[in-house]
Write a protein that holds these residues in place. Structure first.
Motif, PDB file in Angstrom:
ATOM      1  N   ILE A  55      22.669  18.443 -21.514  1.00  0.00           N
ATOM      2  CA  ILE A  55      22.400  18.657 -22.944  1.00  0.00           C
ATOM      3  C   ILE A  55      21.825  20.051 -23.173  1.00  0.00           C
ATOM      4  O   ILE A  55      22.239  20.764 -24.092  1.00  0.00           O
ATOM      5  CB  ILE A  55      21.433  17.578 -23.471  1.00  0.00           C
ATOM      6  CG1 ILE A  55      22.126  16.219 -23.512  1.00  0.00           C
ATOM      7  CG2 ILE A  55      20.923  17.950 -24.865  1.00  0.00           C
ATOM      8  CD1 ILE A  55      21.202  15.051 -23.847  1.00  0.00           C
ATOM      9  N   PHE A 105      17.127  19.198 -29.571  1.00  0.00           N
ATOM     10  CA  PHE A 105      16.570  19.765 -28.356  1.00  0.00           C
ATOM     11  C   PHE A 105      16.260  21.228 -28.643  1.00  0.00           C
ATOM     12  O   PHE A 105      17.131  22.096 -28.567  1.00  0.00           O
ATOM     13  CB  PHE A 105      17.550  19.591 -27.194  1.00  0.00           C
ATOM     14  CG  PHE A 105      17.844  18.145 -26.905  1.00  0.00           C
ATOM     15  CD1 PHE A 105      17.151  17.478 -25.902  1.00  0.00           C
ATOM     16  CD2 PHE A 105      18.774  17.433 -27.665  1.00  0.00           C
ATOM     17  CE1 PHE A 105      17.392  16.131 -25.650  1.00  0.00           C
ATOM     18  CE2 PHE A 105      19.019  16.088 -27.421  1.00  0.00           C
ATOM     19  CZ  PHE A 105      18.320  15.435 -26.414  1.00  0.00           C
ATOM     20  N   THR A 128      21.190  16.069 -14.310  1.00  0.00           N
ATOM     21  CA  THR A 128      20.943  14.916 -15.167  1.00  0.00           C
ATOM     22  C   THR A 128      21.598  15.124 -16.532  1.00  0.00           C
ATOM     23  O   THR A 128      22.014  16.239 -16.876  1.00  0.00           O
ATOM     24  CB  THR A 128      19.441  14.695 -15.374  1.00  0.00           C
ATOM     25  OG1 THR A 128      18.908  15.794 -16.139  1.00  0.00           O
ATOM     26  CG2 THR A 128      18.705  14.595 -14.040  1.00  0.00           C
ATOM     27  N   ILE A 174      10.336  18.618 -26.998  1.00  0.00           N
ATOM     28  CA  ILE A 174      10.427  17.697 -25.868  1.00  0.00           C
ATOM     29  C   ILE A 174       9.839  18.374 -24.631  1.00  0.00           C
ATOM     30  O   ILE A 174      10.362  19.379 -24.147  1.00  0.00           O
ATOM     31  CB  ILE A 174      11.889  17.282 -25.616  1.00  0.00           C
ATOM     32  CG1 ILE A 174      12.485  16.640 -26.878  1.00  0.00           C
ATOM     33  CG2 ILE A 174      11.973  16.309 -24.444  1.00  0.00           C
ATOM     34  CD1 ILE A 174      13.957  16.305 -26.771  1.00  0.00           C
ATOM     35  N   LEU A 197      20.066  15.168 -19.257  1.00  0.00           N
ATOM     36  CA  LEU A 197      19.207  16.113 -19.990  1.00  0.00           C
ATOM     37  C   LEU A 197      19.565  17.550 -19.634  1.00  0.00           C
ATOM     38  O   LEU A 197      19.620  18.427 -20.509  1.00  0.00           O
ATOM     39  CB  LEU A 197      17.741  15.831 -19.680  1.00  0.00           C
ATOM     40  CG  LEU A 197      16.712  16.672 -20.452  1.00  0.00           C
ATOM     41  CD1 LEU A 197      16.880  16.506 -21.955  1.00  0.00           C
ATOM     42  CD2 LEU A 197      15.293  16.299 -20.024  1.00  0.00           C
ATOM     43  N   ASP A 198      19.834  17.811 -18.372  1.00  0.00           N
ATOM     44  CA  ASP A 198      20.247  19.151 -17.946  1.00  0.00           C
ATOM     45  C   ASP A 198      21.544  19.564 -18.656  1.00  0.00           C
ATOM     46  O   ASP A 198      21.694  20.700 -19.109  1.00  0.00           O
ATOM     47  CB  ASP A 198      20.465  19.195 -16.432  1.00  0.00           C
ATOM     48  CG  ASP A 198      19.191  18.995 -15.638  1.00  0.00           C
ATOM     49  OD1 ASP A 198      18.127  19.396 -16.133  1.00  0.00           O
ATOM     50  OD2 ASP A 198      19.272  18.434 -14.527  1.00  0.00           O
ATOM     51  N   LEU A 216      14.196   9.888 -20.113  1.00  0.00           N
ATOM     52  CA  LEU A 216      15.413  10.612 -20.467  1.00  0.00           C
ATOM     53  C   LEU A 216      16.311  10.891 -19.263  1.00  0.00           C
ATOM     54  O   LEU A 216      17.467  11.277 -19.439  1.00  0.00           O
ATOM     55  CB  LEU A 216      15.059  11.934 -21.155  1.00  0.00           C
ATOM     56  CG  LEU A 216      14.488  11.842 -22.586  1.00  0.00           C
ATOM     57  CD1 LEU A 216      14.143  13.217 -23.105  1.00  0.00           C
ATOM     58  CD2 LEU A 216      15.470  11.141 -23.508  1.00  0.00           C
ATOM     59  N   LYS A 217      15.781  10.691 -18.071  1.00  0.00           N
ATOM     60  CA  LYS A 217      16.589  10.971 -16.881  1.00  0.00           C
ATOM     61  C   LYS A 217      17.381   9.753 -16.407  1.00  0.00           C
ATOM     62  O   LYS A 217      18.503   9.879 -15.926  1.00  0.00           O
ATOM     63  CB  LYS A 217      15.693  11.502 -15.757  1.00  0.00           C
ATOM     64  CG  LYS A 217      15.097  12.867 -16.110  1.00  0.00           C
ATOM     65  CD  LYS A 217      14.215  13.420 -15.010  1.00  0.00           C
ATOM     66  CE  LYS A 217      13.669  14.786 -15.400  1.00  0.00           C
ATOM     67  NZ  LYS A 217      12.753  15.343 -14.370  1.00  0.00           N
ATOM     68  N   SER A 276       9.780  17.749 -21.538  1.00  0.00           N
ATOM     69  CA  SER A 276      10.600  17.868 -20.329  1.00  0.00           C
ATOM     70  C   SER A 276      11.604  19.007 -20.407  1.00  0.00           C
ATOM     71  O   SER A 276      12.216  19.367 -19.402  1.00  0.00           O
ATOM     72  CB  SER A 276      11.332  16.551 -20.056  1.00  0.00           C
ATOM     73  OG  SER A 276      12.152  16.186 -21.143  1.00  0.00           O
ATOM     74  N   CYS A 277      11.777  19.583 -21.599  1.00  0.00           N
ATOM     75  CA  CYS A 277      12.701  20.712 -21.775  1.00  0.00           C
ATOM     76  C   CYS A 277      11.973  22.053 -21.835  1.00  0.00           C
ATOM     77  O   CYS A 277      12.624  23.107 -21.858  1.00  0.00           O
ATOM     78  CB  CYS A 277      13.488  20.563 -23.083  1.00  0.00           C
ATOM     79  SG  CYS A 277      14.442  19.067 -23.233  1.00  0.00           S
TER      80      CYS A 277
END
Length: 257
Positions: free
Chosen positions: A7, A117, A2, A138, A4-5, A188-189, A140-141
């Motif tokens: 980033i 992030f 994704t 965040i 996000l991955d 975010l995905k 999710s991180c």
């Protein structure tokens, strides 16, 4: 993988590069490292509740506004009642940099959120050294344990923490030391926006926790809807930055709320 991955992978490289250039101990030599921070929690209670964001671009929208200087925008945000300023410092995906915070810190007297992030303790010392008052975590991180560890570190450095969540599963990242909880209206995905989903998550938080509605607030009706549902604060960037004159856009919005 994704966005996000991607980033986070890039962020790991950035942090390693920054550490090789400026060791952590050297960050403590910056004059801002010794300044007294300003509470975003208190500012939200005493002002409009809006955390107004300076953002040049994003992965979902591309270039939003590349023709303005931070000081011209954030000084207007402060003048017309913003509770705080959010400044993106991620370069590759959001077009920001640390100097965007450094360049305005001495000129405004409301809290600054370093929006990035955060995955390494180095970034917290970095945030303190550029004059940030608040950092974003965040969910999710990060793991719940990392959120706890980073919250303790931020508080040790006299900064507040805004924890961002988007899913019910991420509620487990919350701990009693968190200062504010932001609920991202945008996934975010896949970047889809769902305001009602955010309201459902907010209702599962302890009532005493200050809640922040983040992203996807596209008009006055969205703002009023979220306020009526009990949100204490509103992080808004694109709504103002997409205008040729973001300062004027904020002034007009603030006069209507």
């Amino acid at each position: 993988m994704t966005i996000l991955d991607k980033i986070i992978e890039r962020k790991k490289e950035e942090v390693a590069s920054a550490q090789s250039k400026i060791p952590l101990d050297h960050l403590k030599d910056n004059a801002f490292f010794r300044r007294e921070t300003i509470s975003l929690k208190e500012s939200i209670k005493n002002k409009s509740g809006i955390i107004a964001e300076f953002k040049r671009q994003s992965p979902s929208k591309g270039i939003i506004n590349n023709n303005v200087e931070p000081i011209d925008i954030v000084s207007a945000y402060e003048k017309f009642g913003a509770s705080g300023i959010s400044i993106l410092t991620d370069h590759d995906f959001f077009g920001g940099n640390l100097n965007d915070v450094l360049s305005v810190r001495n000129d405004i007297n409301i809290p600054i959120l370093r929006k990035d992030f955060m995955i390494d303790e180095y970034q917290f010392y970095e945030a303190k050294s550029i004059g940030a008052d608040v950092v974003l975590l965040i969910a999710s991180c990060l793991s719940p344990a990392q959120v706890q560890e980073f919250t303790d570190l931020a508080h040790e450095l006299k900064m507040e923490v805004l924890l961002e969540i988007h899913t019910e599963n991420e509620l487990k990242h919350f701990n009693s030391k968190i200062d504010l909880v932001g609920i991202n209206n945008r996934n975010l995905k896949d970047f889809k926006v769902n305001l009602q989903h955010s309201v459902q998550l907010k209702n599962q938080l302890p009532k005493e926790v200050l809640s922040v509605a983040e992203s996807g607030i596209y008009n006055l009706e969205d703002f009023k809807f979220l306020k009526e549902k009990g949100f204490d604060s509103f992080l808004m960037g694109e709504y103002f930055m997409k205008n040729t004159n973001p300062a004027k856009a904020f002034e007009e919005f603030a006069s209507q709320i």
